[in-house]
Design a protein around this motif. Structure first.
Motif, short mmCIF file in Angstrom:
data_model
loop_
_atom_site.label_atom_id
_atom_site.label_comp_id
_atom_site.label_asym_id
_atom_site.label_seq_id
_atom_site.Cartn_x
_atom_site.Cartn_y
_atom_site.Cartn_z
N PHE A 41 0.70 -1.14 -0.04
CA PHE A 41 -0.06 -0.50 0.02
C PHE A 41 1.07 1.81 -0.11
N PRO A 42 1.78 1.12 0.68
CA PRO A 42 2.70 2.84 1.28
C PRO A 42 3.75 2.87 -0.22
N VAL A 43 3.88 1.59 -0.94
CA VAL A 43 5.42 1.62 -1.82
C VAL A 43 4.21 2.09 -3.25
N LEU A 70 -3.57 13.93 -1.62
CA LEU A 70 -4.35 12.43 -0.63
C LEU A 70 -3.85 11.51 -0.37
N LEU A 71 -2.62 11.69 -1.80
CA LEU A 71 -2.34 9.86 -2.12
C LEU A 71 -0.75 10.16 -0.35
N LEU A 76 1.58 7.87 3.65
CA LEU A 76 1.89 8.62 5.96
C LEU A 76 1.21 7.42 5.75
N VAL A 77 0.11 7.04 6.30
CA VAL A 77 -0.26 6.36 7.18
C VAL A 77 -0.43 5.02 6.66
N THR A 78 -0.39 4.59 5.43
CA THR A 78 -0.45 3.07 5.94
C THR A 78 1.32 2.75 5.89
N GLY A 79 1.77 4.14 5.25
CA GLY A 79 3.68 3.48 5.32
C GLY A 79 4.63 3.09 7.85
N THR A 116 8.61 12.15 3.17
CA THR A 116 7.04 11.74 3.06
C THR A 116 6.32 12.99 3.70
N ALA A 117 6.79 13.32 5.24
CA ALA A 117 5.80 14.23 5.98
C ALA A 117 5.97 15.10 5.46
#
Length: 173
Positions: A41-43, A70-71, A76-79, A116-117
C-alpha cells in the motif's frame, strides 16, 4: 534439486542461508506474516505521488496536485502501519539485525517516511505551491528509496529466509 540464485548479493550472503528453513515473522495472522503484504500500500501510493507530481509539472492542472496530496496522506498512514509491523519483526528477530540488509531495509524506508512527512507538510497550506520543484524532487527520492528498501526486503526474505514459514533460530545469522 533447488538451485541457489546465480545473482551475486549486493551486501552479503552465506551458502548456509540456502539450506536454512528460515524463521517466521513475529506479527502474523494464521501464520501468515503481515509486513510483506502491508508494504504494497505505501509503496504503490508513494510511487504514485511521484507520477502525479510529474502530471502536475507537465499539465499545470490542479487535479494532479490534489491527487498527489491525498496520495501522500494515504502513503504516510499506511507506511507508518507497515513500519510499525516491520519494526516489531526487526526488534524481535535477532537474525534481521545481524544482516546488513536488515539495517539497509529499515533505514531506507524510515528515511522515505520522514521525507514523505516533510513533503506533506510543505503542501498543507497550498496544494500546488511547493510541488515544483521541491515536492517533485522529494517524491522522486522517496520512490527511489522505496525501490532500494524493497530490494533489501527481498534479500531478507528470499536470501536470508526471514519472515517465511520455517523452524530456524531467530537469533542465528
Amino acid at each position: 534439486m533447488t538451485q541457489t540464485p546465480n545473482i551475486p548479493p549486493i551486501i552479503e550472503s552465506d551458502e548456509s542461508d540456502y539450506r536454512d528453513s528460515g524463521v517466521p515473522s513475529t506479527v502474523t495472522i494464521a501464520g501468515h506474516p503481515l509486513h510483506p503484504p502491508m508494504v504494497v500500500f505505501p509503496v504503490a501510493l508513494l510511487v504514485a505521488v511521484a507520477a502525479f507530481d510529474i502530471g502536475y509539472w507537465l499539465t499545470g492542472d490542479p487535479f494532479w496536485a490534489r491527487g498527489s496530496f491525498l496520495l501522500l496522506i494515504g502513503g504516510l498512514v499506511t507506511g507508518l502501519v507497515a513500519a510499525l509491523i516491520g519494526m516489531m519483526d526487526f526488534m524481535k528477530i535477532g537474525r534481521v539485525r545481524k544482516h546488513t540488509a536488515g539495517w539497509a531495509h529499515m533505514y531506507s524506508n524510515v528515511i522515505a517516511l520522514v521525507l514523505t512527512a516533510i513533503n506533506l507538510g510543505l503542501r498543507l497550506g497550498d496544494r500546488t505551491e511547493n510541488i515544483l520543484y521541491t515536492g517533485l524532487i522529494i517524491s522522486a527520492v522517496v520512490a527511489t528509496l522505496l525501490g532500494i528498501g524493497g530490494w533489501f526486503g527481498g534479500e531478507l526474505i528470499y536470501r536470508h529466509k526471514i519472515a517465511v514459514i520455517g523452524y530456524g533460530d531467530r537469533d542465528q545469522p
